[in-house]
Design an enzyme around this catalytic site. Sequence first.
Site, PDB file in Angstrom:
ATOM      1  N   PHE A 148       0.808  -1.228   0.000  1.00 52.88           N
ATOM      2  CA  PHE A 148       0.000   0.000   0.000  1.00 52.88           C
ATOM      3  C   PHE A 148       0.834   1.267   0.000  1.00 52.88           C
ATOM      4  O   PHE A 148       0.358   2.329  -0.370  1.00 52.88           O
ATOM      5  CB  PHE A 148      -0.944   0.003   1.215  1.00 52.88           C
ATOM      6  N   GLU A 175      -4.953  -3.755  -2.085  1.00 54.47           N
ATOM      7  CA  GLU A 175      -6.397  -3.497  -2.065  1.00 54.47           C
ATOM      8  C   GLU A 175      -6.721  -2.233  -1.261  1.00 54.47           C
ATOM      9  O   GLU A 175      -7.855  -1.761  -1.271  1.00 54.47           O
ATOM     10  CB  GLU A 175      -7.162  -4.720  -1.516  1.00 54.47           C
ATOM     11  N   SER A 225       5.294  -7.030   3.269  1.00 56.40           N
ATOM     12  CA  SER A 225       5.850  -7.371   4.581  1.00 56.40           C
ATOM     13  C   SER A 225       6.654  -8.673   4.498  1.00 56.40           C
ATOM     14  O   SER A 225       6.441  -9.501   3.602  1.00 56.40           O
ATOM     15  CB  SER A 225       4.700  -7.537   5.580  1.00 56.40           C
ATOM     16  N   CYS A 280       9.607   1.855   3.274  1.00 52.86           N
ATOM     17  CA  CYS A 280      10.503   0.743   3.597  1.00 52.86           C
ATOM     18  C   CYS A 280      11.928   1.246   3.801  1.00 52.86           C
ATOM     19  O   CYS A 280      12.771   0.529   4.310  1.00 52.86           O
ATOM     20  CB  CYS A 280      10.477  -0.287   2.489  1.00 52.86           C
ATOM     21  N   GLU A 381       9.344  -4.224  12.972  1.00 59.61           N
ATOM     22  CA  GLU A 381       9.093  -3.100  12.064  1.00 59.61           C
ATOM     23  C   GLU A 381       7.756  -2.485  12.490  1.00 59.61           C
ATOM     24  O   GLU A 381       6.721  -3.150  12.431  1.00 59.61           O
ATOM     25  CB  GLU A 381       8.988  -3.598  10.616  1.00 59.61           C
TER      26      GLU A 381
END
Length: 495
Positions: A148, A175, A225, A280, A381
Amino acid sequence: MEIITNYINGKKVNYSNEYLDVYNPSTGEIVSKVVLSNKEDFSKAVNSSLKAQIEWSNVTPLKRSRIISKYKNLIENNIEDLAKTVSTEHGKTLEDAKGSVTRGLEVVEFACGIPHLLKGEFSNNVGTNIDSWSMRQPLGICAGITPFNFPAMVPMWMYPIAIACGNSFILKPSEKDPSCAIMLAELFSEAGLPDGVFNVINGNKFIVDNIIEEKNISAISFVGSTSVAKYIYEKSAKNFKRVQSLGGAKNHLVVMPDANIDQAVDGIIGAAYGSAGERCMAVSVAVAVGGIADELVEKIKINSNKLVVAPWTNDEADMGPVISKEHKNNINKLIQTGVDEGAKLILDGRNINIQGYENGYFIGPTLFDNVTPNMEIYKKEIFGPVLSVVRAKNYEEAISLVNDHEYGNGTSIYTSSGQLARDFTTNCNIGMVGVNVPIPVPMAFHSFGGWKNSLFGDHAMHGREGINFYTKLKTITSRWPENINQGPEFVMPVN
Ligand code: NAD
Protein backbone atom coordinates in the site's frame (compact mmCIF):
# COMPACT_ATOMS: atom_id res chain seq x y z
CA MET A 1 -20.04 5.07 -4.86
CA GLU A 2 -17.20 4.60 -7.34
CA ILE A 3 -16.29 1.00 -8.13
CA ILE A 4 -12.64 0.23 -8.87
CA THR A 5 -12.68 -2.58 -11.40
CA ASN A 6 -9.92 -4.58 -13.03
CA TYR A 7 -8.15 -3.55 -16.21
CA ILE A 8 -8.14 -6.51 -18.56
CA ASN A 9 -7.38 -6.46 -22.27
CA GLY A 10 -7.59 -2.67 -22.44
CA LYS A 11 -10.94 -2.43 -20.64
CA LYS A 12 -12.20 -1.72 -17.15
CA VAL A 13 -14.14 -4.87 -16.23
CA ASN A 14 -14.97 -7.18 -13.39
CA TYR A 15 -16.83 -10.46 -13.20
CA SER A 16 -16.86 -10.89 -9.43
CA ASN A 17 -19.55 -9.13 -7.40
CA GLU A 18 -17.56 -9.04 -4.19
CA TYR A 19 -16.10 -5.71 -3.09
CA LEU A 20 -13.95 -4.22 -0.36
CA ASP A 21 -14.18 -0.66 0.98
CA VAL A 22 -11.37 1.77 0.17
CA TYR A 23 -10.84 4.54 2.74
CA ASN A 24 -9.51 8.07 2.79
CA PRO A 25 -7.16 7.80 5.81
CA SER A 26 -7.32 11.55 6.46
CA THR A 27 -11.08 11.48 7.10
CA GLY A 28 -11.77 7.83 7.83
CA GLU A 29 -14.48 7.91 5.15
CA ILE A 30 -15.10 5.22 2.52
CA VAL A 31 -14.23 6.73 -0.87
CA SER A 32 -14.78 3.78 -3.19
CA LYS A 33 -15.13 0.04 -3.42
CA VAL A 34 -12.61 -2.25 -5.05
CA VAL A 35 -13.50 -5.54 -6.64
CA LEU A 36 -12.23 -8.71 -5.01
CA SER A 37 -11.62 -10.66 -8.19
CA ASN A 38 -12.67 -14.26 -8.62
CA LYS A 39 -11.38 -17.14 -10.74
CA GLU A 40 -13.16 -15.82 -13.84
CA ASP A 41 -11.50 -12.39 -13.59
CA PHE A 42 -8.16 -14.10 -13.13
CA SER A 43 -8.58 -16.49 -16.09
CA LYS A 44 -9.57 -13.61 -18.37
CA ALA A 45 -6.46 -11.70 -17.32
CA VAL A 46 -4.17 -14.69 -17.90
CA ASN A 47 -5.71 -15.52 -21.29
CA SER A 48 -5.41 -11.94 -22.48
CA SER A 49 -1.79 -11.69 -21.24
CA LEU A 50 -0.90 -14.97 -22.91
CA LYS A 51 -2.25 -13.93 -26.30
CA ALA A 52 -0.82 -10.41 -26.16
CA GLN A 53 2.66 -11.48 -25.13
CA ILE A 54 3.30 -13.52 -28.26
CA GLU A 55 2.75 -10.53 -30.52
CA TRP A 56 4.36 -8.04 -28.15
CA SER A 57 7.60 -10.01 -27.97
CA ASN A 58 7.84 -9.70 -31.76
CA VAL A 59 7.53 -5.89 -31.68
CA THR A 60 11.05 -4.54 -32.11
CA PRO A 61 12.68 -3.10 -28.98
CA LEU A 62 12.89 0.29 -30.71
CA LYS A 63 9.14 0.35 -31.35
CA ARG A 64 8.51 -0.75 -27.77
CA SER A 65 10.75 2.08 -26.63
CA ARG A 66 8.75 4.63 -28.63
CA ILE A 67 5.51 3.56 -26.94
CA ILE A 68 7.20 3.75 -23.54
CA SER A 69 8.50 7.20 -24.40
CA LYS A 70 4.94 8.39 -25.15
CA TYR A 71 3.87 6.81 -21.88
CA LYS A 72 6.51 8.84 -20.06
CA ASN A 73 5.04 12.07 -21.49
CA LEU A 74 1.51 11.04 -20.53
CA ILE A 75 2.55 10.32 -16.95
CA GLU A 76 4.25 13.72 -16.77
CA ASN A 77 1.08 15.40 -18.04
CA ASN A 78 -1.06 13.55 -15.51
CA ILE A 79 1.25 13.68 -12.52
CA GLU A 80 -1.04 15.99 -10.55
CA ASP A 81 -4.03 13.62 -10.84
CA LEU A 82 -1.90 10.56 -10.10
CA ALA A 83 -0.44 12.24 -7.01
CA LYS A 84 -3.87 13.37 -5.79
CA THR A 85 -5.11 9.80 -6.10
CA VAL A 86 -2.10 8.53 -4.13
CA SER A 87 -2.71 11.15 -1.43
CA THR A 88 -6.44 10.50 -1.19
CA GLU A 89 -6.11 6.76 -0.73
CA HIS A 90 -2.76 6.65 1.10
CA GLY A 91 -2.76 9.92 3.02
CA LYS A 92 0.77 11.15 2.26
CA THR A 93 1.31 14.83 1.44
CA LEU A 94 0.80 15.93 -2.15
CA GLU A 95 4.45 16.90 -2.69
CA ASP A 96 5.58 13.55 -1.30
CA ALA A 97 3.08 11.76 -3.54
CA LYS A 98 4.40 13.68 -6.57
CA GLY A 99 7.95 12.77 -5.57
CA SER A 100 7.02 9.10 -5.41
CA VAL A 101 5.33 9.17 -8.84
CA THR A 102 8.45 10.88 -10.21
CA ARG A 103 10.69 8.12 -8.81
CA GLY A 104 8.49 5.63 -10.66
CA LEU A 105 8.59 7.76 -13.78
CA GLU A 106 12.37 7.51 -13.72
CA VAL A 107 12.05 3.76 -14.21
CA VAL A 108 9.86 4.44 -17.26
CA GLU A 109 12.61 6.77 -18.54
CA PHE A 110 15.17 4.04 -17.93
CA ALA A 111 13.01 1.53 -19.84
CA CYS A 112 13.03 3.87 -22.89
CA GLY A 113 16.64 2.74 -23.38
CA ILE A 114 15.56 -0.87 -23.92
CA PRO A 115 17.19 -1.34 -27.37
CA HIS A 116 20.53 -0.56 -25.76
CA LEU A 117 19.79 -2.46 -22.57
CA LEU A 118 18.92 -5.68 -24.41
CA LYS A 119 22.14 -5.76 -26.40
CA GLY A 120 23.97 -9.01 -25.83
CA GLU A 121 27.63 -9.96 -25.91
CA PHE A 122 29.49 -11.14 -28.99
CA SER A 123 32.77 -13.01 -29.37
CA ASN A 124 34.36 -13.44 -32.73
CA ASN A 125 36.33 -16.69 -33.19
CA VAL A 126 35.70 -18.49 -29.91
CA GLY A 127 37.11 -21.39 -31.94
CA THR A 128 38.46 -21.33 -35.44
CA ASN A 129 35.73 -19.74 -37.58
CA ILE A 130 33.27 -20.14 -34.73
CA ASP A 131 31.43 -17.15 -33.25
CA SER A 132 29.45 -16.97 -30.07
CA TRP A 133 26.91 -14.45 -28.83
CA SER A 134 24.33 -14.07 -26.16
CA MET A 135 20.88 -12.56 -26.16
CA ARG A 136 18.28 -11.96 -23.50
CA GLN A 137 14.73 -13.07 -24.30
CA PRO A 138 11.46 -12.39 -22.48
CA LEU A 139 10.06 -14.86 -19.96
CA GLY A 140 6.39 -14.70 -21.03
CA ILE A 141 3.87 -13.49 -18.45
CA CYS A 142 5.31 -11.80 -15.37
CA ALA A 143 3.28 -10.75 -12.34
CA GLY A 144 3.70 -8.12 -9.63
CA ILE A 145 2.12 -8.02 -6.17
CA THR A 146 2.56 -4.67 -4.47
CA PRO A 147 2.13 -2.96 -1.07
CA PHE A 148 0.00 0.00 0.00
CA ASN A 149 2.77 2.45 0.81
CA PHE A 150 3.81 3.32 -2.76
CA PRO A 151 0.79 2.61 -4.98
CA ALA A 152 2.46 4.17 -8.05
CA MET A 153 6.21 3.89 -7.50
CA VAL A 154 6.55 0.24 -6.46
CA PRO A 155 4.47 -1.13 -9.38
CA MET A 156 6.55 1.15 -11.63
CA TRP A 157 9.75 -0.51 -10.35
CA MET A 158 8.41 -3.62 -12.07
CA TYR A 159 6.09 -3.46 -15.08
CA PRO A 160 7.83 -0.82 -17.28
CA ILE A 161 10.98 -2.96 -17.39
CA ALA A 162 9.16 -6.29 -17.70
CA ILE A 163 7.09 -4.92 -20.60
CA ALA A 164 10.07 -3.22 -22.25
CA CYS A 165 11.79 -6.63 -22.25
CA GLY A 166 8.91 -8.11 -24.27
CA ASN A 167 6.86 -9.71 -21.49
CA SER A 168 3.23 -9.12 -20.65
CA PHE A 169 2.53 -8.14 -17.05
CA ILE A 170 -0.26 -8.77 -14.55
CA LEU A 171 -0.29 -6.39 -11.59
CA LYS A 172 -2.10 -7.14 -8.33
CA PRO A 173 -2.01 -3.82 -6.44
CA SER A 174 -2.67 -3.35 -2.75
CA GLU A 175 -6.40 -3.50 -2.07
CA LYS A 176 -5.97 -0.50 0.27
CA ASP A 177 -5.13 2.02 -2.51
CA PRO A 178 -5.84 0.42 -5.88
CA SER A 179 -6.97 3.39 -8.06
CA CYS A 180 -3.56 4.56 -9.21
CA ALA A 181 -2.73 1.22 -10.86
CA ILE A 182 -5.82 1.47 -13.07
CA MET A 183 -4.93 5.05 -14.06
CA LEU A 184 -1.38 3.96 -14.93
CA ALA A 185 -2.70 1.09 -17.06
CA GLU A 186 -5.13 3.37 -18.93
CA LEU A 187 -2.32 5.82 -19.70
CA PHE A 188 -0.18 2.99 -21.08
CA SER A 189 -3.02 2.03 -23.44
CA GLU A 190 -3.32 5.66 -24.50
CA ALA A 191 0.39 5.62 -25.32
CA GLY A 192 -0.22 2.76 -27.75
CA LEU A 193 0.51 -0.35 -25.69
CA PRO A 194 -1.44 -3.25 -27.25
CA ASP A 195 -4.38 -4.55 -25.19
CA GLY A 196 -3.49 -7.34 -22.81
CA VAL A 197 0.20 -6.52 -22.43
CA PHE A 198 -0.52 -4.82 -19.11
CA ASN A 199 -3.44 -6.12 -17.05
CA VAL A 200 -4.39 -5.08 -13.54
CA ILE A 201 -6.29 -7.48 -11.34
CA ASN A 202 -7.59 -6.34 -7.98
CA GLY A 203 -8.09 -8.62 -5.03
CA ASN A 204 -6.54 -10.22 -2.00
CA LYS A 205 -4.80 -13.46 -1.02
CA PHE A 206 -7.10 -15.48 -3.27
CA ILE A 207 -5.69 -13.78 -6.38
CA VAL A 208 -2.12 -13.92 -5.03
CA ASP A 209 -2.45 -17.69 -4.62
CA ASN A 210 -3.87 -17.98 -8.13
CA ILE A 211 -0.88 -16.05 -9.48
CA ILE A 212 1.54 -18.35 -7.66
CA GLU A 213 -0.18 -21.49 -8.91
CA GLU A 214 -0.75 -20.37 -12.52
CA LYS A 215 1.52 -22.38 -14.79
CA ASN A 216 1.52 -19.71 -17.52
CA ILE A 217 3.07 -17.11 -15.22
CA SER A 218 6.85 -17.37 -15.31
CA ALA A 219 8.04 -14.81 -12.78
CA ILE A 220 6.73 -13.00 -9.72
CA SER A 221 7.92 -9.73 -8.24
CA PHE A 222 6.65 -9.08 -4.73
CA VAL A 223 7.06 -6.13 -2.39
CA GLY A 224 5.41 -6.11 1.04
CA SER A 225 5.85 -7.37 4.58
CA THR A 226 8.44 -10.03 5.41
CA SER A 227 5.96 -12.70 6.47
CA VAL A 228 4.15 -12.50 3.11
CA ALA A 229 7.48 -12.11 1.23
CA LYS A 230 8.66 -15.43 2.71
CA TYR A 231 5.38 -17.12 1.83
CA ILE A 232 5.52 -15.85 -1.77
CA TYR A 233 9.17 -16.88 -2.14
CA GLU A 234 8.68 -20.39 -0.82
CA LYS A 235 5.43 -21.09 -2.65
CA SER A 236 6.60 -19.61 -5.94
CA ALA A 237 9.79 -21.67 -5.84
CA LYS A 238 7.68 -24.80 -5.24
CA ASN A 239 5.80 -23.85 -8.40
CA PHE A 240 9.14 -23.45 -10.26
CA LYS A 241 8.84 -19.71 -10.81
CA ARG A 242 11.50 -17.07 -10.89
CA VAL A 243 10.86 -14.83 -7.89
CA GLN A 244 12.11 -11.66 -6.27
CA SER A 245 10.40 -11.01 -2.96
CA LEU A 246 11.10 -7.84 -1.02
CA GLY A 247 10.11 -7.61 2.63
CA GLY A 248 10.14 -5.26 5.60
CA ALA A 249 12.85 -3.15 7.16
CA LYS A 250 14.27 -1.57 10.29
CA ASN A 251 16.73 0.99 8.99
CA HIS A 252 19.42 2.34 11.31
CA LEU A 253 21.03 5.76 10.91
CA VAL A 254 24.34 5.94 12.79
CA VAL A 255 25.45 9.36 14.03
CA MET A 256 29.15 9.57 14.89
CA PRO A 257 30.45 12.18 17.33
CA ASP A 258 32.32 13.92 14.47
CA ALA A 259 29.13 14.33 12.38
CA ASN A 260 27.47 17.65 11.63
CA ILE A 261 24.72 17.17 14.21
CA ASP A 262 22.27 19.63 12.66
CA GLN A 263 22.52 17.90 9.30
CA ALA A 264 22.02 14.55 11.00
CA VAL A 265 18.98 15.84 12.90
CA ASP A 266 17.37 17.13 9.68
CA GLY A 267 18.14 13.83 7.94
CA ILE A 268 16.69 11.77 10.80
CA ILE A 269 13.49 13.78 11.14
CA GLY A 270 12.69 13.73 7.40
CA ALA A 271 13.48 10.03 7.10
CA ALA A 272 11.71 8.97 10.31
CA TYR A 273 8.49 10.96 9.97
CA GLY A 274 8.14 11.59 6.22
CA SER A 275 5.14 9.69 4.85
CA ALA A 276 4.26 9.00 8.52
CA GLY A 277 7.12 6.51 8.68
CA GLU A 278 5.40 4.25 6.13
CA ARG A 279 8.42 3.87 3.87
CA CYS A 280 10.50 0.74 3.60
CA MET A 281 13.54 3.06 3.64
CA ALA A 282 12.30 5.11 6.61
CA VAL A 283 14.80 5.56 9.42
CA SER A 284 13.26 3.91 12.47
CA VAL A 285 16.42 3.65 14.59
CA ALA A 286 18.93 6.44 15.24
CA VAL A 287 22.15 5.13 16.76
CA ALA A 288 23.81 7.89 18.80
CA VAL A 289 27.50 7.10 19.20
CA GLY A 290 29.65 8.34 22.10
CA GLY A 291 28.71 11.49 23.95
CA ILE A 292 26.35 13.09 21.44
CA ALA A 293 23.13 11.34 22.46
CA ASP A 294 21.71 14.03 24.77
CA GLU A 295 22.23 16.80 22.21
CA LEU A 296 20.87 14.63 19.38
CA VAL A 297 17.72 13.63 21.26
CA GLU A 298 17.06 17.20 22.42
CA LYS A 299 17.38 18.59 18.90
CA ILE A 300 15.21 15.87 17.35
CA LYS A 301 12.59 16.60 20.03
CA ILE A 302 12.59 20.37 19.47
CA ASN A 303 12.45 20.16 15.66
CA SER A 304 9.92 17.31 15.53
CA ASN A 305 7.57 19.31 17.71
CA LYS A 306 7.38 21.87 14.90
CA LEU A 307 6.14 19.37 12.31
CA VAL A 308 2.71 19.96 10.87
CA VAL A 309 0.62 16.79 10.96
CA ALA A 310 -2.36 17.35 8.68
CA PRO A 311 -4.33 15.97 5.73
CA TRP A 312 -2.72 16.25 2.31
CA THR A 313 -5.18 18.97 1.33
CA ASN A 314 -3.31 21.28 3.73
CA ASP A 315 -0.29 22.69 1.86
CA GLU A 316 1.59 23.12 5.13
CA ALA A 317 1.45 19.41 6.01
CA ASP A 318 4.78 17.67 6.71
CA MET A 319 3.16 14.33 7.32
CA GLY A 320 -0.30 12.81 7.04
CA PRO A 321 -2.12 9.89 8.63
CA VAL A 322 -1.23 6.19 8.60
CA ILE A 323 -3.09 3.88 6.24
CA SER A 324 -5.90 2.44 8.39
CA LYS A 325 -7.61 2.42 11.75
CA GLU A 326 -6.28 -1.07 12.36
CA HIS A 327 -2.71 0.01 11.61
CA LYS A 328 -3.10 3.06 13.85
CA ASN A 329 -4.26 0.85 16.72
CA ASN A 330 -1.32 -1.52 16.20
CA ILE A 331 1.18 1.34 16.24
CA ASN A 332 -0.40 2.80 19.39
CA LYS A 333 -0.17 -0.62 21.06
CA LEU A 334 3.52 -0.86 20.13
CA ILE A 335 4.15 2.60 21.59
CA GLN A 336 2.62 1.34 24.85
CA THR A 337 4.83 -1.77 24.62
CA GLY A 338 7.87 0.53 24.40
CA VAL A 339 6.77 2.38 27.53
CA ASP A 340 6.15 -0.91 29.37
CA GLU A 341 9.56 -2.22 28.29
CA GLY A 342 11.26 0.76 29.92
CA ALA A 343 12.20 2.90 26.89
CA LYS A 344 11.99 6.64 27.63
CA LEU A 345 9.09 8.22 25.72
CA ILE A 346 10.24 11.71 24.74
CA LEU A 347 7.46 12.54 22.26
CA ASP A 348 4.10 10.78 22.33
CA GLY A 349 2.06 11.05 19.12
CA ARG A 350 -0.87 8.97 20.31
CA ASN A 351 -3.26 11.67 21.37
CA ILE A 352 -2.94 14.03 18.47
CA ASN A 353 -6.17 15.80 17.58
CA ILE A 354 -6.69 17.50 14.24
CA GLN A 355 -9.73 19.71 14.17
CA GLY A 356 -12.23 18.57 11.54
CA TYR A 357 -10.32 15.30 11.02
CA GLU A 358 -11.08 13.54 14.28
CA ASN A 359 -11.85 10.28 12.42
CA GLY A 360 -8.59 10.34 10.45
CA TYR A 361 -5.83 7.87 11.30
CA PHE A 362 -3.29 10.40 12.53
CA ILE A 363 -0.39 9.71 14.87
CA GLY A 364 2.06 12.48 15.74
CA PRO A 365 5.86 12.15 15.69
CA THR A 366 6.84 9.74 18.45
CA LEU A 367 10.33 9.55 19.90
CA PHE A 368 11.86 7.00 22.26
CA ASP A 369 15.26 7.31 23.91
CA ASN A 370 17.28 4.58 25.65
CA VAL A 371 15.90 1.82 23.45
CA THR A 372 17.85 -1.45 23.74
CA PRO A 373 18.15 -4.39 21.31
CA ASN A 374 16.13 -6.78 23.48
CA MET A 375 12.99 -4.58 23.27
CA GLU A 376 10.06 -5.44 20.98
CA ILE A 377 9.98 -1.87 19.63
CA TYR A 378 13.59 -2.36 18.47
CA LYS A 379 13.08 -5.79 16.95
CA LYS A 380 9.79 -5.18 15.13
CA GLU A 381 9.09 -3.10 12.06
CA ILE A 382 6.53 -0.59 13.39
CA PHE A 383 5.90 1.12 10.01
CA GLY A 384 4.67 4.34 11.57
CA PRO A 385 6.05 7.69 12.80
CA VAL A 386 7.97 6.13 15.70
CA LEU A 387 11.71 6.72 16.06
CA SER A 388 13.89 4.80 18.53
CA VAL A 389 17.21 6.21 19.69
CA VAL A 390 19.74 3.59 20.75
CA ARG A 391 22.90 4.74 22.52
CA ALA A 392 26.14 3.02 21.44
CA LYS A 393 29.50 3.42 23.20
CA ASN A 394 31.55 3.40 20.02
CA TYR A 395 31.59 2.71 16.26
CA GLU A 396 32.11 -1.05 16.74
CA GLU A 397 28.99 -1.31 18.87
CA ALA A 398 27.04 0.78 16.34
CA ILE A 399 27.94 -1.34 13.31
CA SER A 400 27.20 -4.52 15.29
CA LEU A 401 23.68 -3.23 15.94
CA VAL A 402 23.22 -2.66 12.20
CA ASN A 403 24.62 -6.07 11.31
CA ASP A 404 22.87 -8.10 14.00
CA HIS A 405 19.37 -6.91 13.12
CA GLU A 406 17.26 -9.38 11.13
CA TYR A 407 16.44 -6.76 8.48
CA GLY A 408 18.95 -5.46 5.96
CA ASN A 409 17.19 -2.99 3.69
CA GLY A 410 18.94 0.37 4.22
CA THR A 411 21.31 2.10 6.60
CA SER A 412 23.26 5.32 6.76
CA ILE A 413 26.18 6.85 8.62
CA TYR A 414 26.69 10.53 9.42
CA THR A 415 30.36 11.29 9.94
CA SER A 416 33.13 13.59 8.74
CA SER A 417 35.64 10.73 8.60
CA GLY A 418 36.17 9.24 5.14
CA GLN A 419 38.00 6.29 6.66
CA LEU A 420 35.12 5.43 8.94
CA ALA A 421 32.58 5.89 6.16
CA ARG A 422 34.59 3.52 3.99
CA ASP A 423 34.76 0.93 6.73
CA PHE A 424 31.00 1.23 7.26
CA THR A 425 30.05 0.94 3.58
CA THR A 426 32.38 -2.05 3.20
CA ASN A 427 31.45 -3.97 6.32
CA CYS A 428 27.78 -3.32 6.98
CA ASN A 429 25.54 -6.26 6.18
CA ILE A 430 22.91 -4.19 4.35
CA GLY A 431 21.76 -3.79 0.73
CA MET A 432 21.49 0.00 0.41
CA VAL A 433 23.89 2.28 2.26
CA GLY A 434 24.14 6.04 2.70
CA VAL A 435 26.97 8.31 3.81
CA ASN A 436 25.62 11.62 5.12
CA VAL A 437 22.45 10.80 3.15
CA PRO A 438 19.42 9.72 5.20
CA ILE A 439 17.46 7.64 2.65
CA PRO A 440 19.86 6.01 0.18
CA VAL A 441 17.27 4.91 -2.38
CA PRO A 442 19.09 3.94 -5.60
CA MET A 443 18.08 5.70 -8.81
CA ALA A 444 16.26 3.83 -11.60
CA PHE A 445 19.50 3.05 -13.45
CA HIS A 446 20.92 1.42 -10.31
CA SER A 447 19.03 -1.33 -8.51
CA PHE A 448 16.89 -1.38 -5.37
CA GLY A 449 17.10 -4.23 -2.93
CA GLY A 450 17.94 -5.13 0.64
CA TRP A 451 19.64 -8.10 2.28
CA LYS A 452 18.71 -10.58 5.02
CA ASN A 453 14.97 -10.62 5.80
CA SER A 454 14.38 -7.64 3.52
CA LEU A 455 14.79 -9.55 0.24
CA PHE A 456 14.37 -13.16 -0.79
CA GLY A 457 15.68 -14.05 -4.22
CA ASP A 458 18.73 -13.25 -6.29
CA HIS A 459 17.72 -10.03 -8.00
CA ALA A 460 17.06 -6.52 -6.82
CA MET A 461 14.50 -4.30 -8.61
CA HIS A 462 15.06 -2.15 -11.70
CA GLY A 463 18.36 -1.11 -13.29
CA ARG A 464 20.47 -3.92 -14.75
CA GLU A 465 19.08 -6.34 -12.15
CA GLY A 466 15.56 -5.68 -13.48
CA ILE A 467 16.59 -6.42 -17.06
CA ASN A 468 18.21 -9.66 -15.98
CA PHE A 469 15.26 -10.68 -13.83
CA TYR A 470 12.70 -10.21 -16.60
CA THR A 471 14.74 -11.97 -19.31
CA LYS A 472 16.38 -15.32 -19.81
CA LEU A 473 19.82 -15.70 -21.26
CA LYS A 474 20.47 -17.56 -24.47
CA THR A 475 23.98 -18.16 -25.81
CA ILE A 476 24.52 -19.18 -29.41
CA THR A 477 27.64 -20.82 -30.84
CA SER A 478 27.73 -20.77 -34.63
CA ARG A 479 29.89 -21.98 -37.47
CA TRP A 480 29.40 -21.75 -41.26
CA PRO A 481 31.99 -24.24 -42.55
CA GLU A 482 32.66 -24.68 -46.24
CA ASN A 483 33.26 -28.37 -45.79
CA ILE A 484 30.87 -29.88 -43.25
CA ASN A 485 31.90 -33.50 -43.70
CA GLN A 486 34.60 -33.64 -41.03
CA GLY A 487 33.22 -36.75 -39.35
CA PRO A 488 32.00 -37.04 -35.77
CA GLU A 489 34.06 -35.63 -32.88
CA PHE A 490 34.23 -37.61 -29.61
CA VAL A 491 36.57 -35.36 -27.68
CA MET A 492 35.52 -32.18 -25.87
CA PRO A 493 36.44 -29.37 -28.29
CA VAL A 494 39.29 -27.23 -26.99
CA ASN A 495 41.26 -24.38 -28.51
P1 NAD B 1 1.50 -6.71 2.89
O1 NAD B 1 2.54 -7.77 2.94
O2 NAD B 1 0.41 -6.77 3.88
O3 NAD B 1 0.79 -6.70 1.45
C1 NAD B 1 1.52 -6.66 0.26
C2 NAD B 1 0.73 -7.36 -0.83
O4 NAD B 1 0.54 -8.72 -0.48
C3 NAD B 1 -0.66 -6.77 -1.06
O5 NAD B 1 -0.91 -6.71 -2.44
C4 NAD B 1 -1.58 -7.74 -0.35
O6 NAD B 1 -2.85 -7.84 -0.98
C5 NAD B 1 -0.85 -9.05 -0.45
N1 NAD B 1 -1.06 -9.90 0.73
C6 NAD B 1 -1.29 -9.50 2.01
N2 NAD B 1 -1.39 -10.56 2.82
C7 NAD B 1 -1.24 -11.66 2.06
C8 NAD B 1 -1.24 -13.05 2.33
N3 NAD B 1 -1.43 -13.53 3.56
N4 NAD B 1 -1.05 -13.90 1.31
C9 NAD B 1 -0.85 -13.44 0.05
N5 NAD B 1 -0.83 -12.13 -0.26
C10 NAD B 1 -1.03 -11.25 0.73
O7 NAD B 1 2.27 -5.31 2.96
P2 NAD B 1 1.65 -3.86 3.09
O8 NAD B 1 1.11 -3.69 4.48
O9 NAD B 1 0.77 -3.56 1.95
O10 NAD B 1 2.96 -2.97 2.92
C11 NAD B 1 3.82 -2.63 3.98
C12 NAD B 1 5.02 -3.55 4.01
O11 NAD B 1 5.71 -3.52 2.77
C13 NAD B 1 6.05 -3.12 5.05
O12 NAD B 1 6.52 -4.26 5.70
C14 NAD B 1 7.16 -2.48 4.22
O13 NAD B 1 8.44 -2.50 4.80
C15 NAD B 1 7.10 -3.33 3.00
N6 NAD B 1 7.73 -2.67 1.86
C16 NAD B 1 8.97 -3.11 1.49
C17 NAD B 1 9.62 -2.49 0.44
C18 NAD B 1 10.98 -2.95 0.03
O14 NAD B 1 11.46 -2.47 -0.97
N7 NAD B 1 11.62 -3.87 0.72
C19 NAD B 1 9.01 -1.43 -0.23
C20 NAD B 1 7.74 -1.02 0.17
C21 NAD B 1 7.11 -1.66 1.22
